[in-house]
Design a protein around this motif. Sequence first.
Motif, PDB file in Angstrom:
ATOM      1  N   ASP A  44      -4.513 -16.728   4.288  1.00 53.40           N
ATOM      2  CA  ASP A  44      -4.966 -16.120   3.031  1.00 53.40           C
ATOM      3  C   ASP A  44      -3.778 -15.630   2.214  1.00 53.40           C
ATOM      4  O   ASP A  44      -2.939 -14.868   2.731  1.00 53.40           O
ATOM      5  N   PRO A  45      -3.708 -16.016   0.940  1.00 49.11           N
ATOM      6  CA  PRO A  45      -2.685 -15.404   0.092  1.00 49.11           C
ATOM      7  C   PRO A  45      -3.098 -13.971  -0.259  1.00 49.11           C
ATOM      8  O   PRO A  45      -4.293 -13.674  -0.320  1.00 49.11           O
ATOM      9  N   PRO A  46      -2.136 -13.104  -0.463  1.00 46.21           N
ATOM     10  CA  PRO A  46      -2.477 -11.742  -0.872  1.00 46.21           C
ATOM     11  C   PRO A  46      -2.967 -11.730  -2.316  1.00 46.21           C
ATOM     12  O   PRO A  46      -2.600 -12.586  -3.119  1.00 46.21           O
ATOM     13  N   ILE A  47      -3.802 -10.764  -2.630  1.00 42.84           N
ATOM     14  CA  ILE A  47      -4.288 -10.572  -3.989  1.00 42.84           C
ATOM     15  C   ILE A  47      -3.427  -9.475  -4.620  1.00 42.84           C
ATOM     16  O   ILE A  47      -3.453  -8.314  -4.183  1.00 42.84           O
ATOM     17  N   THR A  48      -2.673  -9.836  -5.629  1.00 40.03           N
ATOM     18  CA  THR A  48      -1.678  -8.946  -6.231  1.00 40.03           C
ATOM     19  C   THR A  48      -2.257  -7.600  -6.639  1.00 40.03           C
ATOM     20  O   THR A  48      -1.681  -6.547  -6.333  1.00 40.03           O
ATOM     21  N   GLU A  49      -3.398  -7.616  -7.314  1.00 37.97           N
ATOM     22  CA  GLU A  49      -3.995  -6.353  -7.797  1.00 37.97           C
ATOM     23  C   GLU A  49      -4.371  -5.441  -6.643  1.00 37.97           C
ATOM     24  O   GLU A  49      -4.134  -4.227  -6.701  1.00 37.97           O
ATOM     25  N   GLY A  50      -4.965  -5.997  -5.599  1.00 37.92           N
ATOM     26  CA  GLY A  50      -5.361  -5.190  -4.453  1.00 37.92           C
ATOM     27  C   GLY A  50      -4.171  -4.629  -3.698  1.00 37.92           C
ATOM     28  O   GLY A  50      -4.157  -3.459  -3.311  1.00 37.92           O
ATOM     29  N   VAL A  51      -3.162  -5.470  -3.488  1.00 41.41           N
ATOM     30  CA  VAL A  51      -1.962  -5.025  -2.772  1.00 41.41           C
ATOM     31  C   VAL A  51      -1.267  -3.905  -3.550  1.00 41.41           C
ATOM     32  O   VAL A  51      -0.866  -2.894  -2.978  1.00 41.41           O
ATOM     33  N   ALA A  52      -1.144  -4.068  -4.857  1.00 44.95           N
ATOM     34  CA  ALA A  52      -0.493  -3.040  -5.680  1.00 44.95           C
ATOM     35  C   ALA A  52      -1.250  -1.715  -5.603  1.00 44.95           C
ATOM     36  O   ALA A  52      -0.636  -0.646  -5.491  1.00 44.95           O
ATOM     37  N   LEU A  53      -2.576  -1.775  -5.664  1.00 46.70           N
ATOM     38  CA  LEU A  53      -3.379  -0.554  -5.578  1.00 46.70           C
ATOM     39  C   LEU A  53      -3.232   0.094  -4.206  1.00 46.70           C
ATOM     40  O   LEU A  53      -3.115   1.318  -4.088  1.00 46.70           O
ATOM     41  N   CYS A  54      -3.192  -0.711  -3.159  1.00 44.73           N
ATOM     42  CA  CYS A  54      -3.031  -0.185  -1.807  1.00 44.73           C
ATOM     43  C   CYS A  54      -1.673   0.514  -1.642  1.00 44.73           C
ATOM     44  O   CYS A  54      -1.595   1.618  -1.093  1.00 44.73           O
ATOM     45  N   LEU A  55      -0.626  -0.125  -2.125  1.00 41.35           N
ATOM     46  CA  LEU A  55       0.709   0.479  -2.026  1.00 41.35           C
ATOM     47  C   LEU A  55       0.786   1.777  -2.827  1.00 41.35           C
ATOM     48  O   LEU A  55       1.388   2.759  -2.375  1.00 41.35           O
ATOM     49  N   ALA A  56       0.173   1.797  -3.994  1.00 43.24           N
ATOM     50  CA  ALA A  56       0.164   3.023  -4.805  1.00 43.24           C
ATOM     51  C   ALA A  56      -0.639   4.127  -4.120  1.00 43.24           C
ATOM     52  O   ALA A  56      -0.215   5.286  -4.098  1.00 43.24           O
ATOM     53  N   ALA A  57      -1.787   3.774  -3.554  1.00 39.65           N
ATOM     54  CA  ALA A  57      -2.620   4.771  -2.879  1.00 39.65           C
ATOM     55  C   ALA A  57      -1.903   5.377  -1.676  1.00 39.65           C
ATOM     56  O   ALA A  57      -2.082   6.559  -1.369  1.00 39.65           O
ATOM     57  N   ALA A  58      -1.074   4.582  -1.005  1.00 32.11           N
ATOM     58  CA  ALA A  58      -0.364   5.050   0.185  1.00 32.11           C
ATOM     59  C   ALA A  58       0.626   6.169  -0.122  1.00 32.11           C
ATOM     60  O   ALA A  58       1.041   6.881   0.786  1.00 32.11           O
ATOM     61  N   GLU A  59       0.982   6.335  -1.384  1.00 32.64           N
ATOM     62  CA  GLU A  59       1.894   7.422  -1.748  1.00 32.64           C
ATOM     63  C   GLU A  59       1.249   8.784  -1.553  1.00 32.64           C
ATOM     64  O   GLU A  59       1.930   9.752  -1.243  1.00 32.64           O
ATOM     65  N   GLU A  60      -0.069   8.871  -1.720  1.00 35.74           N
ATOM     66  CA  GLU A  60      -0.770  10.148  -1.586  1.00 35.74           C
ATOM     67  C   GLU A  60      -1.800  10.178  -0.466  1.00 35.74           C
ATOM     68  O   GLU A  60      -2.261  11.244  -0.092  1.00 35.74           O
ATOM     69  N   CYS A  61      -2.175   9.004   0.032  1.00 35.91           N
ATOM     70  CA  CYS A  61      -3.279   8.902   0.986  1.00 35.91           C
ATOM     71  C   CYS A  61      -2.857   8.186   2.261  1.00 35.91           C
ATOM     72  O   CYS A  61      -1.898   7.426   2.273  1.00 35.91           O
ATOM     73  N   GLU A  62      -3.623   8.423   3.305  1.00 40.16           N
ATOM     74  CA  GLU A  62      -3.509   7.613   4.504  1.00 40.16           C
ATOM     75  C   GLU A  62      -4.402   6.399   4.293  1.00 40.16           C
ATOM     76  O   GLU A  62      -5.599   6.538   4.027  1.00 40.16           O
ATOM     77  N   VAL A  63      -3.837   5.227   4.394  1.00 41.27           N
ATOM     78  CA  VAL A  63      -4.599   4.000   4.182  1.00 41.27           C
ATOM     79  C   VAL A  63      -5.350   3.634   5.454  1.00 41.27           C
ATOM     80  O   VAL A  63      -4.803   3.680   6.559  1.00 41.27           O
ATOM     81  N   VAL A  64      -6.609   3.281   5.261  1.00 47.30           N
ATOM     82  CA  VAL A  64      -7.478   2.802   6.335  1.00 47.30           C
ATOM     83  C   VAL A  64      -8.059   1.482   5.857  1.00 47.30           C
ATOM     84  O   VAL A  64      -8.408   1.341   4.681  1.00 47.30           O
ATOM     85  N   TYR A  65      -8.153   0.518   6.752  1.00 47.90           N
ATOM     86  CA  TYR A  65      -8.728  -0.780   6.415  1.00 47.90           C
ATOM     87  C   TYR A  65     -10.116  -0.873   7.044  1.00 47.90           C
ATOM     88  O   TYR A  65     -10.302  -0.547   8.222  1.00 47.90           O
ATOM     89  N   LEU A  66     -11.079  -1.309   6.247  1.00 49.12           N
ATOM     90  CA  LEU A  66     -12.468  -1.417   6.684  1.00 49.12           C
ATOM     91  C   LEU A  66     -12.961  -2.809   6.335  1.00 49.12           C
ATOM     92  O   LEU A  66     -13.154  -3.139   5.164  1.00 49.12           O
ATOM     93  N   THR A  67     -13.134  -3.629   7.358  1.00 46.72           N
ATOM     94  CA  THR A  67     -13.480  -5.028   7.136  1.00 46.72           C
ATOM     95  C   THR A  67     -14.721  -5.422   7.917  1.00 46.72           C
ATOM     96  O   THR A  67     -15.004  -4.847   8.968  1.00 46.72           O
TER      97      THR A  67
END
Length: 162
Positions: A44-67
Amino acid sequence: MIDRTRPYAVFDLDGTLADSSHRQRHLDRRPRDWDAFFAAAPADPPITEGVALCLAAAEECEVVYLTGRPERCRKDTLEWLAGQGLPAGTVHMRRNDDRRPARLTKLEILRRLGRGREIRMLVDDDELVCDAAEQAGFRVVRARWTGAGAALKDAQEREGRT
């Protein structure tokens, strides 16, 4: 060390961070070829918009993946996340035998996560998951940067597969 005071930012994978469109062809046939569908996920190629939002969110939040991916896909999923340079985070996956709709399984996990900490946002492309999360009081960011195929939408809701 994990800072247990940071809010969670919860991210879906397929259609949110990972472009699964190349493998949806495995769901267009009858019977659906789930093994081939999930086996192709590492490409799967990464989706630029989603990856950018995830990286930005990680500055203030703990990232959790729910699949909705089944647990048998954990190794490939963890390798894919690391290969994209995404933040380390707990990955919640569907039990291999769980066929409930994604809107039920994901809401169950969100509620569990939310008992101990603020959930700043859920980012997901599944409209039914988003609707259920909003109705439960969670802040939702709808990942509308790609379009899931009809077969995948049906699989998420009626077959409980992803």
